[in-house]
Design a protein around this motif. Structure first.
Motif, short mmCIF file in Angstrom:
data_model
loop_
_atom_site.label_atom_id
_atom_site.label_comp_id
_atom_site.label_asym_id
_atom_site.label_seq_id
_atom_site.Cartn_x
_atom_site.Cartn_y
_atom_site.Cartn_z
N GLY A 219 -30.58 13.93 12.12
CA GLY A 219 -29.62 14.99 11.89
C GLY A 219 -29.38 15.90 13.07
N HIS A 220 -29.99 15.57 14.23
CA HIS A 220 -29.84 16.40 15.42
C HIS A 220 -29.17 15.62 16.54
N ASP A 221 -28.50 16.35 17.43
CA ASP A 221 -27.75 15.72 18.51
C ASP A 221 -28.64 15.37 19.70
N SER A 222 -29.67 16.17 19.95
CA SER A 222 -30.60 15.88 21.04
C SER A 222 -31.96 16.47 20.69
N ALA A 223 -33.02 15.89 21.27
CA ALA A 223 -34.36 16.39 21.00
C ALA A 223 -35.32 15.88 22.07
N PHE A 224 -36.30 16.70 22.42
CA PHE A 224 -37.35 16.33 23.35
C PHE A 224 -38.67 16.82 22.80
N LYS A 225 -39.75 16.05 23.05
CA LYS A 225 -41.06 16.44 22.52
C LYS A 225 -42.16 16.21 23.55
N ASP A 226 -43.25 16.92 23.34
CA ASP A 226 -44.46 16.72 24.13
C ASP A 226 -44.99 15.33 23.79
N PRO A 227 -45.27 14.48 24.78
CA PRO A 227 -45.73 13.12 24.49
C PRO A 227 -47.08 13.06 23.80
N PHE A 228 -47.84 14.15 23.85
CA PHE A 228 -49.18 14.16 23.27
C PHE A 228 -49.29 15.03 22.02
N ALA A 229 -48.25 15.78 21.71
CA ALA A 229 -48.27 16.66 20.55
C ALA A 229 -46.87 16.72 19.97
N ALA A 230 -46.60 15.85 19.02
CA ALA A 230 -45.24 15.68 18.51
C ALA A 230 -44.67 16.94 17.87
N LEU A 231 -45.53 17.82 17.36
CA LEU A 231 -45.03 19.04 16.74
C LEU A 231 -44.52 20.05 17.75
N GLN A 232 -44.82 19.81 19.03
CA GLN A 232 -44.27 20.64 20.10
C GLN A 232 -42.99 19.99 20.58
N HIS A 233 -41.86 20.50 20.13
CA HIS A 233 -40.59 19.87 20.48
C HIS A 233 -39.45 20.86 20.42
N VAL A 234 -38.34 20.45 21.03
CA VAL A 234 -37.09 21.19 20.96
C VAL A 234 -36.04 20.27 20.38
N ARG A 235 -35.16 20.81 19.57
CA ARG A 235 -34.10 20.01 18.97
C ARG A 235 -32.84 20.86 18.86
N VAL A 236 -31.69 20.19 18.97
CA VAL A 236 -30.39 20.88 18.88
C VAL A 236 -29.51 20.16 17.89
N ALA A 237 -28.88 20.92 17.03
CA ALA A 237 -27.93 20.38 16.07
C ALA A 237 -26.72 21.30 16.02
N PHE A 238 -25.62 20.81 15.48
CA PHE A 238 -24.45 21.67 15.29
C PHE A 238 -23.65 21.16 14.10
N TYR B 293 -21.10 25.48 15.13
CA TYR B 293 -22.22 26.39 14.93
C TYR B 293 -23.45 25.66 15.46
N TYR B 294 -23.94 26.10 16.64
CA TYR B 294 -25.05 25.44 17.31
C TYR B 294 -26.39 26.07 16.93
N THR B 295 -27.40 25.23 16.80
CA THR B 295 -28.76 25.71 16.55
C THR B 295 -29.74 24.97 17.44
N LEU B 296 -30.49 25.71 18.24
CA LEU B 296 -31.61 25.16 19.00
C LEU B 296 -32.89 25.73 18.42
N VAL B 297 -33.86 24.85 18.14
CA VAL B 297 -35.17 25.27 17.66
C VAL B 297 -36.23 24.65 18.56
N VAL B 298 -37.17 25.48 19.04
CA VAL B 298 -38.28 24.98 19.85
C VAL B 298 -39.55 25.64 19.34
N GLY B 299 -40.57 24.83 19.00
CA GLY B 299 -41.75 25.40 18.41
C GLY B 299 -43.00 24.56 18.58
N ALA B 300 -44.07 25.02 17.93
CA ALA B 300 -45.36 24.35 18.04
C ALA B 300 -46.24 24.75 16.86
N ASN B 301 -47.34 24.05 16.71
CA ASN B 301 -48.34 24.41 15.73
C ASN B 301 -48.79 25.85 15.99
N GLU B 302 -49.01 26.61 14.93
CA GLU B 302 -49.37 28.02 15.09
C GLU B 302 -50.63 28.22 15.93
#
Length: 232
Positions: free
Chosen positions: A107-126, A201-210
């Motif tokens: 459901g996203h147009d682009s995304a990148f992630k940490d190769p060793f921690a998949a929950l650390q990633h950025v994604r963009v959708a619109f 309507y663009y949305t970028l989300v970038v996050g990680a485990n708490e």
């Protein structure tokens, strides 16, 4: 043959001539070469390695300096240890950590992630919208609270919003905010940047485990603050 700036890490193939569906880019993070049209001579040479997430490096003569106007000047100053993702077709760009890898996020147009921690990633959708500016959503505090509570959070998650900011760049308004989603078993913290332009309507989300957030927060804030809309 034209020489492309080193900061360009990805260009969508739709930007180029529709009869040549391979991607032009000077580095390795690129999209696919389409098999829907006949391959030209350059593509035939490398057709054996053309697949969904692997593309071909071909002549860049179709790419002129007019593409890289002042709207993309920020990308020439990419911070150390980051790369710039630029999508001239869908009208946006942002930085991401240089050691992250692209991946498919549904459901996203682009995304990148940490190769060793998949929950650390950025994604963009619109999504399409008839609104012209992010301020058309209403007061920032109310709109962001509604977004996090009713869209980002699952029914079993408790949302917390820590910070909200509005910034204006080249006449375009952006909202960036930090939030946490917590359930009994799991918690994740993230930054989001939202903006409206190009009828989208663009949305970028970038996050990680708490648990990693305090160590990664400043690094990921660079990603959130880097999002830009490109006129298309």
């Amino acid at each position: 043959m034209a020489t492309l700036p080193s900061w360009v890490s990805t260009l969508h193939n739709k930007f180029f001539n529709s009869t040549t569906r391979c991607v032009v880019t000077p580095v390795s993070t690129i999209k696919a070469c389409s098999k829907e049209v006949p391959l030209n001579d350059n593509c035939e040479i490398l057709s054996s390695i053309c697949s969904k997430r692997r593309a071909l490096l071909i002549g860049a003569s179709a790419l002129t300096s007019s593409m890289f106007n002042s709207s993309f000047a920020f990308a020439e100053e990419v911070p150390e240890k980051y790369r710039a993702f630029v999508d001239f077709v869908d009208g946006y760009s942002y930085y991401y950590p240089a050691d992250w890898r692209d991946f498919d996020f549904r459901g996203h147009d682009s995304a990148f992630k940490d190769p060793f921690a998949a929950l650390q990633h950025v994604r963009v959708a619109f999504i399409p919208t008839e609104k012209k500016d992010i301020r058309d959503l209403g007061p920032m505090e109310e709109a962001i609270f509604d977004l996090v509570k009713n869209i980002y959070a699952a029914p079993n998650q408790v949302p917390t919003i820590y910070e909200m900011q509005e910034h204006t760049i080249d006449g375009k308004n952006y909202w960036t905010f930090e939030y946490n989603l917590e359930s009994e078993a799991f918690a994740r913290t993230a930054f989001a940047t939202i903006a409206i332009g190009n009828g989208r309507y663009y949305t970028l989300v970038v996050g990680a485990n708490e648990r990693r957030w305090s160590r990664l927060r400043n690094k990921l804030k660079v990603v959130a603050d880097s999002f830009r809309m490109i006129d298309i």
